[in-house]
Design an enzyme around this catalytic site. Structure first.
Site, PDB file in Angstrom:
ATOM      1  N   ASP A  25     -14.148  32.721  14.818  1.00 38.15           N
ATOM      2  CA  ASP A  25     -13.774  32.892  16.524  1.00 38.15           C
ATOM      3  C   ASP A  25     -15.968  33.541  17.165  1.00 38.15           C
ATOM      4  O   ASP A  25     -16.106  33.956  16.479  1.00 38.15           O
ATOM      5  CB  ASP A  25     -13.238  34.376  16.405  1.00 38.15           C
ATOM      6  N   GLU A  32     -15.442  27.886  17.990  1.00 37.82           N
ATOM      7  CA  GLU A  32     -14.720  28.040  19.305  1.00 37.82           C
ATOM      8  C   GLU A  32     -16.374  27.933  20.145  1.00 37.82           C
ATOM      9  O   GLU A  32     -17.222  29.305  20.252  1.00 37.82           O
ATOM     10  CB  GLU A  32     -14.666  29.563  19.209  1.00 37.82           C
TER      11      GLU A  32
END
Length: 453
Positions: free
Chosen positions: A120, A175
């Site tokens: 993330d 991401e």
């Protein structure tokens, strides 16, 4: 997602307080191991959503001020605080931080047998500005200038090199919204070593179109550009919507398309409605076009595959700590009186088609046509020809399309099937033979007597 322990439920797991503990609110560590084992028994790969980009500011139950200072694991002073996320930023130049984070990867792999990670907030890690207020144009000076956090880049290279050496079958996904080159190339090539990047611009594009444009005004060329704009030989995970689109304050794709009648006309026994017919048709086409054109992997998210009607929300001060929207309404899918089942049927059929004709493993598609007036998109991939008609009211007869390979073709998949709440207007038995008349940059062509409706 939201597996690492976090004190604040409303953070969706992104304010981690304990990196070496699965969240107690979901059960015991043994329960998580059982879940993963059961998934593996059924041939399902399990990836962990991993937050190594920042950490909770909590002092009593987090790493912040672990030794009484603000620089034990993090940068000192303002440099160590993410101004938008209100969280602490790791100092990847510290030896002990590298030991901590790398051992964290090993622990989740060895102890719980995860198959890999979705990292993330990679954009925040890669740049000293963390992407805040910065629009990436694609110019190379943005990726190799002074704004790049070289220490974070080195950590990501170390993490991927270690994971792929120790666990040869591991999968890592980044991401990243910046499009940094070589993100998904091996470390030995000078890349960062990820296997896939998230195609985050794609769901943003679909939501933008639904918010700002009538579907008759959609620009086919702009859609195609967004879906194909990815680094050569760097694999991409494509998807239509995620929590970024479906959280409170926004709507799911299905809700944007059909919210005017979704609470009243989603029954099989209602008279057919133009809004519902249009919404279901576009929902199918958006997913299928994204799946076939936009990447090398495809992601469904929180009920997107069957058109979940409502947004997500988490208990917070702004909603009086309500759990009302902190759920997916799976009961709607299994109610045979409702139309959601048809969207799910379509999703299942898409996956079966890909298994038999694996376009995700094939090179990027060749788009031969993106016609603005006709609202038609045509492309070839995995020796299949895909034809999308986005026109709001026109169907076409004797529509000639170009293609590279000669032969005889037939329809093997159509969104107009009755099983998908279509009208069964496409002849699936007719054989289309090519002629040696080049068109749209291809060597051959044939006429589609009835293009996708």
């Amino acid at each position: 997602m939201a597996i690492l322990e976090h004190a604040y439920y409303g953070s969706f797991g992104y304010q981690v307080t304990n990196f070496f503990a699965p969240s107690s609110r979901f059960g015991t560590p043994e329960d998580l191991k059982k879940l993963i084992d059961t998934a593996h028994e059924n041939g399902i790969i399990v990836l962990l959503d991993l937050v190594h980009s920042h950490a909770s500011k909590n002092v009593e139950d987090g790493l912040n001020m672990f030794d009484g200072s603000d620089y034990c694991y993090f940068h000192e002073g303002p440099k160590g605080v993410h101004s938008l996320w209100d969280s602490r930023l790791f100092n990847y130049g510290h030896w002990e931080v590298l030991r901590f984070l790398l051992s964290n990867l090993r622990w989740w792999m060895d102890e719980f047998m995860f198959d890999g990670f979705r990292f993330d907030g990679v954009t925040s890690m890669l740049y000293k500005h963390h992407g805040i207020g910065f629009g990436f144009s694609g110019d190379y000076h943005e990726y190799f200038g002074e704004s790049v956090d070289e220490e974070a880049v080195v950590y990501l290279m170390l993490a991927n090199a270690m994971l792929h050496e120790v666990y040869p079958l591991v999968i890592t996904i980044a991401e990243d919204v910046s499009g940094i080159p070589a993100l998904c190339r091996p470390v030995e090539e000078g890349g960062l070593g990820f296997d896939y990047r998230m195609a985050m611009a794609v769901p943003d594009k679909w939501i933008q179109l639904l918010k700002e444009n009538k579907d008759e005004d959609w620009n086919m060329g702009n859609i195609v550009h967004t879906l194909t704009n990815r680094r050569y030989k760097e694999k991409t995970v494509c998807y239509c919507e995620s929590h970024d689109q479906a959280l409170v304050g926004d709507k799911t794709l299905a809700f944007w398309l059909m919210d005017k009648e979704m609470y009243t006309n989603m029954s099989k026994f209602c008279k057919r409605s133009l809004i519902i017919d249009r919404g279901i048709a576009l929902h199918k086409m958006i997913r299928f076009l994204t799946y076939t054109l936009a990447g090398e992997a495809y992601l469904n998210f929180i009920g997107n595959e069957w058109g979940h009607p409502e947004w997500l929300d988490f208990p917070r001060v702004g909603n009086n700590e309500s759990f009302h929207y902190a759920r997916r309404q799976w009961n709607l899918l299994f109610d045979n009186c409702l139309l959601y089942q048809y969207l799910n049927n379509f999703d299942i059929a898409m996956h079966h088609l890909e298994v038999n004709h694996p376009w995700l493993l094939s090179p990027q598609a060749y788009v031969s046509l993106a016609h603005e007036d006709d609202k038609v998109i045509v492309f070839e991939r995995a020796q299949l020809v895909f034809i999308f008609n986005f026109h709001p009211y026109k169907s076409f007869e004797n529509y000639r399309i170009g293609l590279e390979y000669s032969g005889t073709y037939k329809v093997i998949f159509t969104s107009d099937d009755e099983a998908f709440y279509g009208f069964t207007r496409i002849d699936k038995e007719y054989l289309y033979s090519t002629v040696q008349i080049g068109l749209h940059g291809r060597l051959y062509s044939f006429q589609v007597f009835k293009a996708c409706m």
